[in-house]
Design a protein around this motif. Sequence first.
Motif, PDB file in Angstrom:
ATOM      1  N   THR A 217       0.851  -1.196   0.000  1.00 42.87           N
ATOM      2  CA  THR A 217       0.000   0.000   0.000  1.00 42.87           C
ATOM      3  C   THR A 217       0.882   1.240   0.000  1.00 42.87           C
ATOM      4  N   LEU A 218       0.813   2.021  -1.064  1.00 42.59           N
ATOM      5  CA  LEU A 218       1.632   3.221  -1.202  1.00 42.59           C
ATOM      6  C   LEU A 218       0.861   4.436  -0.716  1.00 42.59           C
ATOM      7  N   VAL A 219       1.396   5.126   0.261  1.00 46.79           N
ATOM      8  CA  VAL A 219       0.802   6.388   0.705  1.00 46.79           C
ATOM      9  C   VAL A 219       1.257   7.479  -0.256  1.00 46.79           C
ATOM     10  N   THR A 220       0.295   8.179  -0.846  1.00 48.78           N
ATOM     11  CA  THR A 220       0.608   9.175  -1.872  1.00 48.78           C
ATOM     12  C   THR A 220       0.617  10.602  -1.338  1.00 48.78           C
ATOM     13  N   ARG A 221      -0.096  10.848  -0.248  1.00 49.78           N
ATOM     14  CA  ARG A 221      -0.049  12.170   0.379  1.00 49.78           C
ATOM     15  C   ARG A 221      -0.717  12.103   1.738  1.00 49.78           C
ATOM     16  N   VAL A 222      -0.369  13.064   2.587  1.00 46.98           N
ATOM     17  CA  VAL A 222      -1.069  13.262   3.849  1.00 46.98           C
ATOM     18  C   VAL A 222      -2.249  14.186   3.588  1.00 46.98           C
ATOM     19  N   VAL A 223      -3.411  13.811   4.072  1.00 50.47           N
ATOM     20  CA  VAL A 223      -4.605  14.631   3.895  1.00 50.47           C
ATOM     21  C   VAL A 223      -4.680  15.627   5.049  1.00 50.47           C
ATOM     22  N   VAL A 224      -4.619  16.908   4.712  1.00 48.02           N
ATOM     23  CA  VAL A 224      -4.632  17.978   5.715  1.00 48.02           C
ATOM     24  C   VAL A 224      -5.878  18.827   5.498  1.00 48.02           C
ATOM     25  N   GLU A 225      -6.661  18.992   6.547  1.00 46.69           N
ATOM     26  CA  GLU A 225      -7.867  19.823   6.493  1.00 46.69           C
ATOM     27  C   GLU A 225      -7.808  20.843   7.614  1.00 46.69           C
ATOM     28  N   GLN A 226      -7.942  22.110   7.241  1.00 52.65           N
ATOM     29  CA  GLN A 226      -7.925  23.210   8.208  1.00 52.65           C
ATOM     30  C   GLN A 226      -6.697  23.132   9.122  1.00 52.65           C
ATOM     31  N   GLY A 227      -5.563  22.847   8.506  1.00 54.19           N
ATOM     32  CA  GLY A 227      -4.305  22.848   9.231  1.00 54.19           C
ATOM     33  C   GLY A 227      -4.023  21.618  10.061  1.00 54.19           C
ATOM     34  N   ARG A 228      -4.873  20.594   9.918  1.00 52.55           N
ATOM     35  CA  ARG A 228      -4.704  19.375  10.720  1.00 52.55           C
ATOM     36  C   ARG A 228      -4.646  18.149   9.817  1.00 52.55           C
ATOM     37  N   ALA A 229      -3.699  17.244  10.101  1.00 49.46           N
ATOM     38  CA  ALA A 229      -3.641  15.974   9.374  1.00 49.46           C
ATOM     39  C   ALA A 229      -4.790  15.090   9.840  1.00 49.46           C
ATOM     40  N   VAL A 230      -5.619  14.683   8.902  1.00 49.65           N
ATOM     41  CA  VAL A 230      -6.797  13.879   9.251  1.00 49.65           C
ATOM     42  C   VAL A 230      -6.743  12.479   8.634  1.00 49.65           C
ATOM     43  N   VAL A 234      -4.022   6.711  -0.141  1.00 51.46           N
ATOM     44  CA  VAL A 234      -3.216   5.544  -0.476  1.00 51.46           C
ATOM     45  C   VAL A 234      -3.652   4.967  -1.818  1.00 51.46           C
ATOM     46  N   VAL A 235      -2.751   4.221  -2.409  1.00 50.21           N
ATOM     47  CA  VAL A 235      -3.069   3.409  -3.587  1.00 50.21           C
ATOM     48  C   VAL A 235      -2.739   1.970  -3.243  1.00 50.21           C
ATOM     49  N   ARG A 236      -3.746   1.110  -3.379  1.00 51.51           N
ATOM     50  CA  ARG A 236      -3.579  -0.308  -3.069  1.00 51.51           C
ATOM     51  C   ARG A 236      -4.299  -1.123  -4.118  1.00 51.51           C
ATOM     52  N   GLY A 237      -3.556  -1.986  -4.801  1.00 50.81           N
ATOM     53  CA  GLY A 237      -4.166  -2.803  -5.834  1.00 50.81           C
ATOM     54  C   GLY A 237      -4.801  -1.983  -6.939  1.00 50.81           C
ATOM     55  N   GLY A 238      -4.196  -0.822  -7.235  1.00 50.65           N
ATOM     56  CA  GLY A 238      -4.722   0.043  -8.285  1.00 50.65           C
ATOM     57  C   GLY A 238      -5.861   0.929  -7.854  1.00 50.65           C
ATOM     58  N   GLU A 239      -6.329   0.758  -6.630  1.00 54.10           N
ATOM     59  CA  GLU A 239      -7.450   1.569  -6.122  1.00 54.10           C
ATOM     60  C   GLU A 239      -6.925   2.669  -5.216  1.00 54.10           C
TER      61      GLU A 239
END
Length: 538
Positions: A217-230, A234-239
């Motif tokens: 499972t490749l993590v492609t980015r950290v999701v940050v909303e309103q200054g907070r990592a939430v 990820v990409v896993r099996g093409g999804e």
Amino acid sequence: MDGADYIIVGSGSSGSVLAERLSADGRTKVLVIEAGGTDLRFFVHMPLGYGKLFYDPAVNWLYKTEPDPGLAGNRDHWPRGKILGGSSSINAMVYIRGHQSDYDDWEAIAGPDWGWEQVLPAYKAMEDTEAGGDAWRGKGGPLFISANRRGLHPLVEPYIAATEAAGLPRVEDFNGPEQEGVGTYQLTVKGGRRNSAARAFLRPAMKRPNVEVMTGTLVTRVVVEQGRAVGVEVVRGGERKVIRTAGEVILAGGAINSPQLLQLSGIGPGALLQGLGIPVLRDNPNVGANLNDHQGLNYTYRMKVPTLNDELRPWWGKLKVGLQYLLTGTGPLSMSINQGGGFFRTDPSQPRPNMQLYFQAFSTLLPRVGERPILSPDPFSGMSIGLSNCRPTSRGHIRIRSRDPDQHPEIVANAYSTNTDVEEMLAAVKFIRKIAAQKPLADLIAEELRPGPDCRTDEQLIADFRARSGTVYHPSCTCRMGRDQATAVVDPALRVFGVEALRVCDASAFPTLIGGNTNAPAMLMGWRGADVIRAGRH
């Protein structure tokens, strides 16, 4: 998958320890996400099998640096673990904490949580040292460390005696009160098998119901909303999907992957990110900067007596040591190729050792394509004495090339880019020759093969080590920790400046590079990191 208290990105030396310690209460939910696959592979668990993993894309990111002027224009090969256990599953297993003063440096930059008074008890709690516990070493912890005193090659003792004759004292424990000297290396080997961070920490944690591990499972980015990592994308099996947390995201991908992921997430040098079309969440030029790594090379000799070449080269030798390993778990395949070593100062005015030695009772001047030829050494009796610098002053960087997370980042090592590093290495290679000239080792050497007797002047020696040097696989400091936001990426609690609920806990967060092999301090980052993370939640 959603709802974990901690999402840990990377299952390497630090991530495995974090997973075990943060989940130990049985209540805290931990999700570990690993791009690679299982560590249940024969050549992973057979200690000398790491030569087979050096170019294996199934377990290895196979990074390459940019052409480096300091290395005569060469592009260096940087293997990094893409597997449960990370690089602790493919490394040479030498266990070195570093010099006590290294942690004085850490304290000066990152505060008392990372000074020697806090680090020593952490190491002792983490360790189960075969040589026994004392004021310096731990006994009964989760990480067994082999004393490496049985089955040593007969050339190890002449090497130690010659190095003593060259002026270094014999040291029983490089992780004890004195690092400077010569001796044998302790290893992360247990029962004839590699004792990776995955084996010692992650797999016990995986038995708990509050721990989940996602591989492939490749993590492609950290999701940050309103200054907070939430959460993380990820990409896993093409999804492609987003996994969310109400707690924290902890990056433990190492000195290359962690700054790469921060930059992909919009946290890094603003101009670089803008040029790639990535929205800038936090402009911090230190993300990916301050890259520090040990550089080293071998001096190689033809010997008058048998070496491991004679055991590992012929088919019948391979059969013999293979059967020995399979039937008894002993022999050359159950150990690291680096059985002996040491630390020394290139100048008496140096306040601490600034060079590290490695002794190998084998040689590989005739490499096979696509394999680090540990299992296929030269067709003659050969020996190598290697060294690496402990605290190089040269600095490089890691920078993404595009928004594509599958594209390897630009790695600029910038080796030997300062006069200090060149002068120290010049003095160091001369010391190798001093060792080789001492009895009883000198009587066993037939000739120096690399660089050879014609390489004599300072200019020739410098040209040689530029042409033949390379990483000793200890990249660090690319998301360095510190109290000063102007020079750091994370604070002393490992929190990314300017983003809530996001931390980095791995070798990239080292304030400075440790004088020695980096697997032990990377595991320490996970152990002490868990302490400071839990302290911040309660």
